[in-house]
Design an enzyme around this catalytic site. Sequence first.
Site, PDB file in Angstrom:
ATOM      1  N   ARG A   4       0.849  -1.194   0.000  1.00 15.78           N
ATOM      2  CA  ARG A   4       0.000   0.000   0.000  1.00 15.78           C
ATOM      3  C   ARG A   4       0.879   1.237   0.000  1.00 15.78           C
ATOM      4  O   ARG A   4       1.793   1.350   0.812  1.00 15.78           O
ATOM      5  CB  ARG A   4      -0.867   0.036   1.264  1.00 15.78           C
ATOM      6  CG  ARG A   4      -1.879  -1.053   1.328  1.00 15.78           C
ATOM      7  CD  ARG A   4      -3.021  -0.701   2.256  1.00 15.78           C
ATOM      8  NE  ARG A   4      -2.643  -0.224   3.570  1.00 15.78           N
ATOM      9  CZ  ARG A   4      -3.506   0.137   4.498  1.00 15.78           C
ATOM     10  NH1 ARG A   4      -4.811   0.070   4.238  1.00 15.78           N
ATOM     11  NH2 ARG A   4      -3.126   0.550   5.675  1.00 15.78           N
ATOM     12  N   ASP A  44       0.353  -3.808  12.016  1.00 19.98           N
ATOM     13  CA  ASP A  44       0.835  -4.101  10.663  1.00 19.98           C
ATOM     14  C   ASP A  44       1.223  -5.568  10.582  1.00 19.98           C
ATOM     15  O   ASP A  44       2.210  -6.006  11.187  1.00 19.98           O
ATOM     16  CB  ASP A  44       2.034  -3.196  10.338  1.00 19.98           C
ATOM     17  CG  ASP A  44       2.442  -3.325   8.878  1.00 19.98           C
ATOM     18  OD1 ASP A  44       2.743  -4.455   8.438  1.00 19.98           O
ATOM     19  OD2 ASP A  44       2.433  -2.307   8.171  1.00 19.98           O
ATOM     20  N   THR A  92      -1.444   7.321  -0.088  1.00 21.72           N
ATOM     21  CA  THR A  92      -2.781   7.171  -0.682  1.00 21.72           C
ATOM     22  C   THR A  92      -3.493   5.882  -0.248  1.00 21.72           C
ATOM     23  O   THR A  92      -4.692   5.738  -0.466  1.00 21.72           O
ATOM     24  CB  THR A  92      -2.685   7.130  -2.224  1.00 21.72           C
ATOM     25  OG1 THR A  92      -1.949   5.936  -2.573  1.00 21.72           O
ATOM     26  CG2 THR A  92      -1.979   8.351  -2.781  1.00 21.72           C
ATOM     27  N   ASP A 113       4.843  -6.441   9.264  1.00 18.44           N
ATOM     28  CA  ASP A 113       5.893  -6.096  10.223  1.00 18.44           C
ATOM     29  C   ASP A 113       5.905  -7.080  11.393  1.00 18.44           C
ATOM     30  O   ASP A 113       6.964  -7.490  11.862  1.00 18.44           O
ATOM     31  CB  ASP A 113       5.691  -4.670  10.745  1.00 18.44           C
ATOM     32  CG  ASP A 113       6.092  -3.632   9.713  1.00 18.44           C
ATOM     33  OD1 ASP A 113       6.802  -3.981   8.753  1.00 18.44           O
ATOM     34  OD2 ASP A 113       5.676  -2.465   9.859  1.00 18.44           O
TER      35      ASP A 113
HETATM   36  C1  PRP Z   1      -1.166  -5.021   4.032  1.00 18.37           C
HETATM   37  C2  PRP Z   1      -1.935  -6.321   4.051  1.00 18.37           C
HETATM   38  C3  PRP Z   1      -2.763  -6.234   2.806  1.00 18.37           C
HETATM   39  C4  PRP Z   1      -3.071  -4.761   2.716  1.00 18.37           C
HETATM   40  C5  PRP Z   1      -4.471  -4.544   3.215  1.00 18.37           C
HETATM   41  O1  PRP Z   1      -0.084  -5.106   3.194  1.00 18.37           O
HETATM   42  O2  PRP Z   1      -1.129  -7.443   4.112  1.00 18.37           O
HETATM   43  O3  PRP Z   1      -2.084  -6.683   1.645  1.00 18.37           O
HETATM   44  O4  PRP Z   1      -2.134  -4.090   3.571  1.00 18.37           O
HETATM   45  O5  PRP Z   1      -4.851  -3.245   3.031  1.00 18.37           O
HETATM   46  P1  PRP Z   1      -5.935  -2.800   1.964  1.00 18.37           P
HETATM   47  O6  PRP Z   1      -7.103  -3.700   2.143  1.00 18.37           O
HETATM   48  O7  PRP Z   1      -6.206  -1.381   2.359  1.00 18.37           O
HETATM   49  O8  PRP Z   1      -5.330  -2.890   0.590  1.00 18.37           O
HETATM   50  P2  PRP Z   1       1.016  -3.940   3.114  1.00 18.37           P
HETATM   51  O9  PRP Z   1       0.658  -2.919   2.095  1.00 18.37           O
HETATM   52  O10 PRP Z   1       1.258  -3.402   4.505  1.00 18.37           O
HETATM   53  O11 PRP Z   1       2.290  -4.681   2.543  1.00 18.37           O
HETATM   54  P3  PRP Z   1       3.219  -5.786   3.221  1.00 18.37           P
HETATM   55  O12 PRP Z   1       2.399  -7.043   3.304  1.00 18.37           O
HETATM   56  O13 PRP Z   1       4.338  -5.885   2.256  1.00 18.37           O
HETATM   57  O14 PRP Z   1       3.631  -5.293   4.581  1.00 18.37           O
HETATM   58  N1  URA Z   2      -2.454  -3.617   6.695  1.00 18.42           N
HETATM   59  C1  URA Z   2      -2.128  -4.118   7.916  1.00 18.42           C
HETATM   60  O1  URA Z   2      -1.134  -4.859   8.038  1.00 18.42           O
HETATM   61  N2  URA Z   2      -2.899  -3.791   8.953  1.00 18.42           N
HETATM   62  C2  URA Z   2      -3.981  -3.004   8.848  1.00 18.42           C
HETATM   63  O2  URA Z   2      -4.655  -2.748   9.868  1.00 18.42           O
HETATM   64  C3  URA Z   2      -4.299  -2.485   7.590  1.00 18.42           C
HETATM   65  C4  URA Z   2      -3.528  -2.822   6.512  1.00 18.42           C
END
Ligand code: PRP
Ligand code: URA
Length: 206
Positions: free
Chosen positions: A101, A197, A105, A200
């Site tokens: 993400r 997160d 945005t 993380d």
């Molecule tokens: C997180 C999660 C989803 C997304 C959800 O990933 O694992 O893929 O956010 O959010 P959304 O429904 O608003 O799209 P992130 O972007 O943090 O990436 P990562 O898994 O690489 O940490």
């Molecule tokens: N991605 C995450 O990992 N946690 C949230 O709460 C939203 C998006």
Amino acid sequence: MHTEVKHPLIQHKLSLVRDKTTGSKLFRELIGEISKFLAYEALREIPTEPIDVETPLMTAHCAHVKGEIVLVPILRAGIGMLDALSELVPFARIGFLGMYRDPVTSRPIEYYAKMPEATDDSTAIIIDPMLATAGSSIAAADILKRRGFKKIILICIVSCPEGLAKMEEVHPDVNIYTACVDERLNDHNYILPGLGDAGDRLFGTK
Ligand code: PRP
Ligand code: URA
């Protein structure tokens, strides 16, 4: 359509996974265990075909899963669910979708896609622990449909009303299985109360 899979053990494990004092090792184990519960429910809907098997005593009329199952983790956090689900469905193929993400945005940025080819009877299962704005899951379903997948299921551990409504509006044919529909999103599009997160916490990056 979405199904909130309620089970005392899921609720128990969710309370541990949400706890900010839970470290990465236990967090990863719990994410895997909850994923298996969700997959049991989600896979109730996959078709089977009859097969006869010779037991040591006689012929048994059994059933086999019909068609291919393709597990599609959304990187990174979806990887945290993959081992558990491929133990449960060892004959599944695996595709990968890289997305993160945008921190400003919240829109998904796609950086990788590698997938087995769709067949007429394949079922693709998108796996991602979090459904927040639904941007990532919507983009994942878009990609899978463009590549010819007709039957798509989404398994997410924590979801929220905003994300479910959006996903159901854009992809009403994708059945969603979640362990909990949380309260809402905060101003940074994180789920409340959520678990923070997911990427993380799985991989210890913060
Ligand atoms: C997180 C999660 C989803 C997304 C959800 O990933 O694992 O893929 O956010 O959010 P959304 O429904 O608003 O799209 P992130 O972007 O943090 O990436 P990562 O898994 O690489 O940490
Ligand atoms: N991605 C995450 O990992 N946690 C949230 O709460 C939203 C998006």
